[in-house]
Design a protein around this motif. Structure first.
Motif, PDB file in Angstrom:
ATOM      1  N   GLU A 189      46.091  32.175  44.730  1.00  0.00           N
ATOM      2  CA  GLU A 189      44.858  32.903  44.562  1.00  0.00           C
ATOM      3  C   GLU A 189      44.841  34.548  44.892  1.00  0.00           C
ATOM      4  O   GLU A 189      44.058  35.202  44.349  1.00  0.00           O
ATOM      5  CB  GLU A 189      43.900  32.360  45.755  1.00  0.00           C
ATOM      6  CG  GLU A 189      43.689  30.838  45.323  1.00  0.00           C
ATOM      7  CD  GLU A 189      42.749  30.130  46.475  1.00  0.00           C
ATOM      8  OE1 GLU A 189      41.817  30.725  46.694  1.00  0.00           O
ATOM      9  OE2 GLU A 189      42.990  29.083  46.814  1.00  0.00           O
ATOM     10  N   ASN A 193      42.852  36.966  42.415  1.00  0.00           N
ATOM     11  CA  ASN A 193      41.912  37.749  43.286  1.00  0.00           C
ATOM     12  C   ASN A 193      42.064  39.267  43.368  1.00  0.00           C
ATOM     13  O   ASN A 193      41.217  40.051  43.347  1.00  0.00           O
ATOM     14  CB  ASN A 193      41.691  36.979  44.617  1.00  0.00           C
ATOM     15  CG  ASN A 193      40.763  35.920  44.503  1.00  0.00           C
ATOM     16  OD1 ASN A 193      40.134  35.772  43.620  1.00  0.00           O
ATOM     17  ND2 ASN A 193      41.241  34.816  45.681  1.00  0.00           N
ATOM     18  N   VAL A 204      39.159  33.561  41.340  1.00  0.00           N
ATOM     19  CA  VAL A 204      40.263  33.413  40.638  1.00  0.00           C
ATOM     20  C   VAL A 204      40.094  33.541  39.132  1.00  0.00           C
ATOM     21  O   VAL A 204      40.918  33.846  38.257  1.00  0.00           O
ATOM     22  CB  VAL A 204      41.075  32.090  41.117  1.00  0.00           C
ATOM     23  CG1 VAL A 204      42.243  32.025  39.949  1.00  0.00           C
ATOM     24  CG2 VAL A 204      41.781  32.030  42.345  1.00  0.00           C
TER      25      VAL A 204
END
Length: 330
Positions: A189, A193, A204
């Motif tokens: 993630e 991100n 995401v």
């Protein structure tokens, strides 16, 4: 044909109203793409789509900010080639989304967005002229300085209300313990991100769409961006940053921009420049922590200031190292 597709966007030969409109829209998309130093309207369109997938409000802000800053440049008679390449659009895009991200959206806030976006164009022009003497890139400095000024001004403007996302003003707090456990999920993630957070997006899916946009522009830049995000994440993890901050990509987005700038734009990529870029990317994560702590007493965010400071330093130092080759000299 009056309208053709190229590898970077639309090519329009005529001056008919429809062609001028398409040219302007293509320029706006290039401006959004230039946030990650890509003069590519397809990339900009993917970036905009990624933002809209996460938030219609933020997508609208980016579109308004880019259009306003681009129109301001056109109305003031800026150099057409610079305008067409989106060089007056990307700071407007970032300052608009920053204002909407940190302030409650209302009619007055949107007027504030328009004013701030227009101001980035003037500041961009001034810095382009000043920095041309040293052959230095302006980067997102107009966004950083304009956003910090406009956000700090809210301390004296009672009709502009914070969204409470801004840091709480006060002395920097020391990290007494390592907060949370970093897992595979955190890394995956945080990787995407870190790319999404360039536009203040914690998603995401948005990060994946941004990565696809970079891939359309350049496979090399796509890989460099992912490595930049991963480097920032690993530095933060190794130094004991909080797991939520690592997962959110907070330590990644400045490193993404630094990696793209040095490894994909300003230097010819070889072993020497790859090592130089890695050093700068690692340093950017440290500078992000330092700048965040320095601005905390003011209740202000670091934004992309760490990226700007590190790239300025490394580009300025570049000619002193014979093993590095500037892209323009290749």
């Amino acid at each position: 044909m009056p309208v053709r597709l190229s590898s970077t966007g639309l090519v329009l030969d005529g001056q008919q109203p429809v062609q001028n409109l398409l040219r302007f829209l293509d320029t706006v998309m290039r401006g959004i793409g230039q946030v990650m130093l890509q003069n590519n309207s397809y990339t900009g369109l993917l970036f905009l789509l990624g933002i809209f997938c996460n938030s219609v409000l933020f997508g609208g802000a980016v579109l308004v900010g880019t259009m306003v800053s681009t129109l301001t440049a056109i109305l003031l008679g800026a150099k057409p080639t610079l305008v067409r390449d989106g060089m007056f659009g990307f700071n407007g895009a970032l300052v608009a989304i920053a204002v909407i991200y940190f302030l409650q959206p209302n009619a007055l806030t949107w007027a504030y967005v328009i004013l701030a976006a227009a101001c980035t164009t003037v500041l961009m022009a001034a810095m382009l002229r000043l920095f041309d003497v040293w052959k230095m890139p302006v980067l997102t400095a107009p966004f950083v300085f304009t956003a910090l000024c406009f956000l700090l001004a809210c301390a004296r403007f009672g009709r502009l209300q914070s969204t409470h996302v801004l840091p709480t003003a006060g002395l920097p707090r020391a990290a007494a313990i390592v907060e949370g456990i970093v897992t595979t999920s955190t890394v995956l993630e945080g990787l995407f991100n870190g790319i999404a957070q360039v536009f203040f997006q914690g998603s995401v899916i948005t990060g994946v769409l941004f990565a696809i946009g970079l891939l359309i522009s350049s496979r090399r830049v796509f890989i460099i961006a992912l490595l930049g995000s991963l480097t920032g994440l690993l530095v933060a993890w190794g130094m004991g940053a909080a797991e939520p901050a690592i997962r959110s990509g907070a330590f990644g987005f400045n490193s993404v921009l630094t990696a793209i700038a040095l490894g994909g734009v300003f230097f010819v990529l070889d072993k020497a420049s790859a090592a130089y870029t890695l050093l700068a990317t690692v340093a950017t994560a440290i500078v992000f922590a330092a700048v965040s702590a320095a601005l905390e007493p003011l209740g202000m965010p670091a934004l992309t200031l760490p990226f700007v400071l590190v790239v300025w330093l490394f580009v300025l130092a570049g000619p002193m190292f014979p093993g590095l080759r500037l892209a323009g000299d290749a």
